[in-house]
Design an enzyme around this catalytic site. Structure first.
Site, mmCIF file in Angstrom:
data_model
loop_
_atom_site.group_PDB
_atom_site.id
_atom_site.type_symbol
_atom_site.label_atom_id
_atom_site.label_comp_id
_atom_site.label_asym_id
_atom_site.label_seq_id
_atom_site.Cartn_x
_atom_site.Cartn_y
_atom_site.Cartn_z
ATOM 1 C CG ASP A 1 -2.996 10.997 1.637
ATOM 2 O OD1 ASP A 1 -2.675 9.737 2.724
ATOM 3 O OD2 ASP A 1 -3.045 10.693 0.785
HETATM 4 C C1 LAN Z 1 -1.727 2.568 -0.616
HETATM 5 C C2 LAN Z 1 -3.115 3.518 -1.067
HETATM 6 C C3 LAN Z 1 -3.183 4.626 -0.686
HETATM 7 C C4 LAN Z 1 -2.356 5.575 -1.000
HETATM 8 C C5 LAN Z 1 -3.047 6.503 -1.152
HETATM 9 C C6 LAN Z 1 -3.511 7.291 0.665
HETATM 10 C C7 LAN Z 1 -3.824 6.858 -1.164
HETATM 11 C C8 LAN Z 1 -1.579 7.860 -1.711
HETATM 12 O O1 LAN Z 1 -2.920 9.007 -1.167
HETATM 13 C C9 LAN Z 1 -0.690 7.490 -0.426
HETATM 14 C C10 LAN Z 1 -0.167 5.714 -0.239
HETATM 15 C C11 LAN Z 1 -1.244 5.090 -0.211
HETATM 16 C C12 LAN Z 1 -1.314 5.374 1.785
HETATM 17 C C13 LAN Z 1 -0.160 3.294 -0.669
HETATM 18 C C14 LAN Z 1 1.300 2.971 -0.964
HETATM 19 C C15 LAN Z 1 1.167 1.768 -1.439
HETATM 20 C C16 LAN Z 1 0.214 0.765 -1.903
HETATM 21 C C17 LAN Z 1 -0.176 0.817 -0.075
HETATM 22 C C18 LAN Z 1 -0.657 1.585 -1.938
HETATM 23 C C19 LAN Z 1 -0.946 1.898 -3.608
HETATM 24 C C20 LAN Z 1 -1.942 0.190 -1.703
HETATM 25 C C21 LAN Z 1 -0.959 -1.020 -2.402
HETATM 26 C C22 LAN Z 1 0.378 -0.576 -2.151
HETATM 27 C C23 LAN Z 1 2.089 -1.625 -1.762
HETATM 28 C C24 LAN Z 1 3.192 -0.734 -1.757
HETATM 29 C C25 LAN Z 1 0.714 -3.111 -2.430
HETATM 30 C C26 LAN Z 1 2.247 -3.610 -1.559
HETATM 31 C C27 LAN Z 1 3.071 -4.217 -2.693
HETATM 32 C C28 LAN Z 1 4.291 -3.767 -2.424
HETATM 33 C C29 LAN Z 1 5.116 -3.264 -3.502
HETATM 34 C C30 LAN Z 1 4.773 -4.033 -1.415
#
Ligand code: LAN
Length: 726
Positions: free
Chosen positions: A451
């Site tokens: 995205d």
């Molecule tokens: C995110 C942030 C952005 C998010 C969007 C782009 C909004 C989504 O549409 C796709 C997935 C994604 C990229 C995403 C995946 C998981 C993330 C990276 C997070 C929510 C930000 C933090 C999270 C990450 C897994 C946190 C670290 C913790 C762990 C459990 C490894």
């Protein structure tokens, strides 16, 4: 005021907020504490810097109360524009999860890496500020109830940062931790960190065998088939577990062993703790299959005959990840675990370890409350591409006063596109193609997100084609080839069900989830398809097709058609969609209804759209707004927040307007709520947390309160000819 402990770093309890500076370069965000008087004068605080420190801005402009949605939107952007950084993006805190700081602090402590000026004190301050008033503990995220996971880990972090056990913040947290049964019942990730620190025993952990890396790829549970975040965390975890790495015992470690438990450390029967998880922490219990596999693996642990090659294979992958991401790594969890592994193997003076430490600041964010660790190295591309779209789609981009800001945003989009595939051959390191992709944060982080690629592409196309820039602005256009590259990435990411997942194609079977060991997160083992990601791709490709109608036309048409079918397929009976990355039904509704509108499905001609609108309208509150609680994400049912929230309201309004919902009165009431919450200087204040991941952990998107409100106000003004709002 309770006595604050002294911090050994400086004997101080806080830093001077006027001395913090945010340095930015190509999206990289680094907070620096500047004490040199000359440097302070040479490098004045920007407005963005002041805002995030909670200081008054230099430009204190206030505006007459807006009487139309358009004026409110303009005032909103006049404020928001001041927060744009010199390199063209919008910075912002990206906190929420409360399990990130402890991993970093434990790693810094073990590796004896010194903190930079101000960091130690402000990390302490942040943890103090976020301790729950009622019981002194911390939860898995800033708004959740205190748990063993949050409380034990942050207690340890405070102690390692130099806070005394008698300090009220520690004394209260410890008391609550003991009330919850002590630290033996901490979930798996907590057990892991505490074992590295040598205040929990490895026998109390379920195995994380590095041998998985020796499996051939055709095995359905090969780590290369996992969701990249699980894969990249499991990787260094398996390495450190495989080595049964333990910090050297010192006095503080011995003290912690006493403080963390309700019984003497030596009397704990460790192998009975493997499946001991406190009730308040348990979000997703193990399946029987998981427990069975663990029993087998425990036996294998007695004779781990493949350990040596397995550790080598894992270490090789750790190195690949570091190289591919310029030592940023995918996220803050694997970042610090990789750093610890590299320290262990290469030593503190090695080039690799130094490169790791040089990238720590990318994750640290200084706010008025103190210093937190961000969920990624920022949300730069994501926030900037939405800001651009809000401005173009509302027509505000045509206002001369905003052109400069948009030109800067364009330059940021330009430098943030990833122009190559992973440095290490992508099949070897199990990565998705990235040539042409946009990431979530910065290009150095290097991970394709479906995205983000689509939103980056759309924002670029809008600025290149739909905004007239001043003649003296020589816009260096992003080449056609680069746009085609990004389309290649997107077309390569559609799954069999028509939907798009987050970072990669879905590679593993759904039943892999039965082997989810995390206890606190749901749906993490493999990629899943999401209505949000799918919609972004639909809209990105639709915009692209408008400007390049002959490029891979048939494939684009087919991809969009299959994606829309997917969106329709996953609509729930009540008309809603469950959102996985924002809270929750209002978030997913925004995306899904925009997908449907893009193929001509509106309230008047589509039954699914009507049902979706009725669902949203049924959640509108008396004050005209929408307010959704993070409990929706946990329970899979819509749960109202106690109050209306500007962000949910803006999402609901944008959804209804996309669907051409016919009753203007409902929309006007929502618009009034947004306007009533606007401050005289154009800003909106922070309300409840906006984002989520893995169903159970919330994460902050503080720029949403600006971007989506401005967007909703502007679209309303455009759609209804900007009526006076009384
Ligand atoms: C995110 C942030 C952005 C998010 C969007 C782009 C909004 C989504 O549409 C796709 C997935 C994604 C990229 C995403 C995946 C998981 C993330 C990276 C997070 C929510 C930000 C933090 C999270 C990450 C897994 C946190 C670290 C913790 C762990 C459990 C490894």
């Amino acid at each position: 005021m309770p006595a604050k402990s002294t911090c050994p770093a400086a004997g101080l309890t806080s830093t001077d907020p006027t001395k913090w500076r945010l340095s930015v370069s190509e999206g990289r965000q680094v907070w620096q504490y500047v004490e040199d008087e000359l440097q302070l004068v040479d490098w004045p605080q920007t407005e963005a810097c002041k805002y995030w420190q909670g200081l008054p801005l230099s430009d204190g402009s206030v505006f007459p109360k807006a009487t139309t949605a358009l004026d409110a939107a303009k005032n909103g952007y006049r404020f928001f524009e001041k927060l744009q950084t010199e390199d063209g993006h919008w910075a912002g805190e990206y906190g929420g999860p409360m399990f990130l700081i402890p991993g970093l602090v434990i790693t810094m402590y073990i590796t004896k890496t010194p903190w930079k000026p101000g960091q130690q004190i402000e990390l302490i301050n942040y943890l103090r500020a976020r301790a729950h008033k009622e019981d002194g503990g911390w939860g898995i995220h800033i708004e959740s109830v205190s748990s063993v996971f949050g409380t034990a880990l942050n207690y340890v972090a405070l102690r390692l940062l130099g806070v005394s056990p008698d300090d009220p913040v520690c004394a209260r947290a410890r008391a609550h931790l003991h009330k919850l049964g002590g630290t033996t019942g901490i979930p798996a990730w907590g057990k892991f960190w505490l074992s590295c620190l040598n205040v929990y025993e490895w026998e109390g952990n379920n195995p994380v065998p590095p041998e998985l890396w020796l499996l051939p790829y055709w095995v359905p549970i090969h780590p290369g088939r996992m969701w990249c975040h699980s894969r990249m965390v499991a990787l260094p975890m398996s390495f450190l577990y495989g080595r049964k790495f333990k910090a050297e015992v010192d006095d503080l470690i011995l003290e912690l062993r006493k403080e963390l438990y309700v019984q003497p450390y030596e009397t704990i029967v460790w192998d009975r703790q493997r499946n001991n998880v406190a009730a308040v922490d348990l979000f997703l219990p193990h399946t029987k299959l998981m427990d069975f596999c663990n029993e087998i693996l425990v036996i294998y642990e007695k004779f781990p005959i493949f350990r040596k090659p397995a550790l080598d294979a894992a270490l090789t992958q750790i190195r690949y990840e570091d190289i591919n991401t310029d030592f940023l790594d995918l996220g803050p969890v694997n970042k610090v675990m990789n750093m610890l592994s590299v320290w262990l193997v290469d030593g503190p003076d090695s080039e690799n370890f130094k490169r790791h430490t040089s990238r720590i600041d990318d994750f640290l964010w200084k706010s008025g409350e103190g210093m937190m660790m961000n969920g990624t190295n920022g949300s730069q591309l994501w926030d900037t591409s939405f800001a651009v779209q809000a401005m173009v789609e509302t027509g505000l981009a045509e206002e001369p006063e905003f052109k400069k800001s948009l030109m800067k945003a364009y330059e940021f989009l330009d430098i943030t596109q990833i122009q190559h595939d992973p440095i290490i051959d992508l099949t070897v390191c199990h990565r998705q193609a990235s040539k042409g992709a946009w990431p979530f944060s910065t290009r150095h982080q290097s991970y394709t997100v479906s995205d983000c690629t689509a939103e980056g592409l759309k924002a670029t196309l809008l600025l290149q084609n739909k905004v007239i820039f001043p003649a003296d602005y020589s816009m260096k256009k992003i080449s056609e080839q680069r746009l085609f590259d990004s389309v290649n990435v997107l077309l390569g990411m559609q799954n069999g069900d028509g939907g798009f997942a987050s970072y990669e194609l879905v590679r593993g079977p759904k039943w892999f989830e039965w082997l989810n060991p995390a206890e606190v997160f749901g749906n993490i083992m493999v990629e899943y398809t999401y209505p949000e990601c799918t919609t972004s791709v639909v809209l990105g490709l639709t915009e692209f097709r408008e400007h390049y109608p002959n490029h891979r036309r048939k494939e684009i048409d087919d991809t969009i058609a299959r994606a829309v079918k997917y969106i329709l397929n996953i609509q729930r009976k009540d008309g809603s969609w469950y959102g996985s990355w924002g809270i929750c039904f209002t978030y997913a509704g925004l995306f899904a209804l925009n997908s449907l509108a893009s193929v001509g499905m509106y309230y008047h001609n589509s039954e699914p759209v009507r049902r979706a609108c009725e669902f949203l309208i049924s959640k509108q509150r008396k004050d005209g707004g929408w307010g959704e609680s993070f409990k929706s994400s946990e329970t899979y049912e819509y749960v109202h927040h106690e109050t209306s929230q500007v962000v949910n309201t803006a999402w609901a309004l944008l959804s209804l307007m996309a669907a051409d919902y016919p009753v203007q009165e409902h929309l006007e009431k929502g618009i009034k709520l947004l306007m009533s919450r606007q401050q005289p200087n154009g800003e909106w204040k922070q309300e409840a947390i906006e984002g989520v991941f893995n169903h159970n952990c919330m994460i902050s998107y503080p720029n949403y309160k600006f971007v989506f409100t401005i967007w909703a106000l502007g679209v309303y003004a455009k759609k209804y000819n900007n009526p006076k709002i009384k």
